[in-house]
Design a protein around this motif. Sequence first.
Motif: not given
Length: 102
Positions: A29-36, A44-47, A52-60
């Motif tokens: 949550p804290a990291m999500s808030a900083k990035i948002s 895109a966030c979960d409930p 939520v990181l995509s496959r492209e994000d993981h590859d990057f």
Amino acid sequence: MSLKDEWDRLDSETRTWLLENPACLVLPPAMSAKISKDAQEDIACDPQGQVVLSREDHDFLREKAEAAGTIRVPAGEYRFFDTATLPVVGKAPPEARHNATG
């Protein structure tokens, strides 16, 4: 959102955390808030409000982490970096099983 597009807007602490945790599927949550907060695009966030990181994000992240020297993994092999190696468990010799039951 793409981490690749947002990378230069992230502070160094956030980038370091991401490079040290390249296999994270959902950001805390804290990291999500900083990035948002700093993102130029909708994220895109979960409930629970976590990114939520995509496959492209993981590859990057994997490419960045390998370049930074925080991980070394052969190409094409995906691993979870935050889990310990599971021990090999074998059967106990018959005499040990007998002593344990009687």
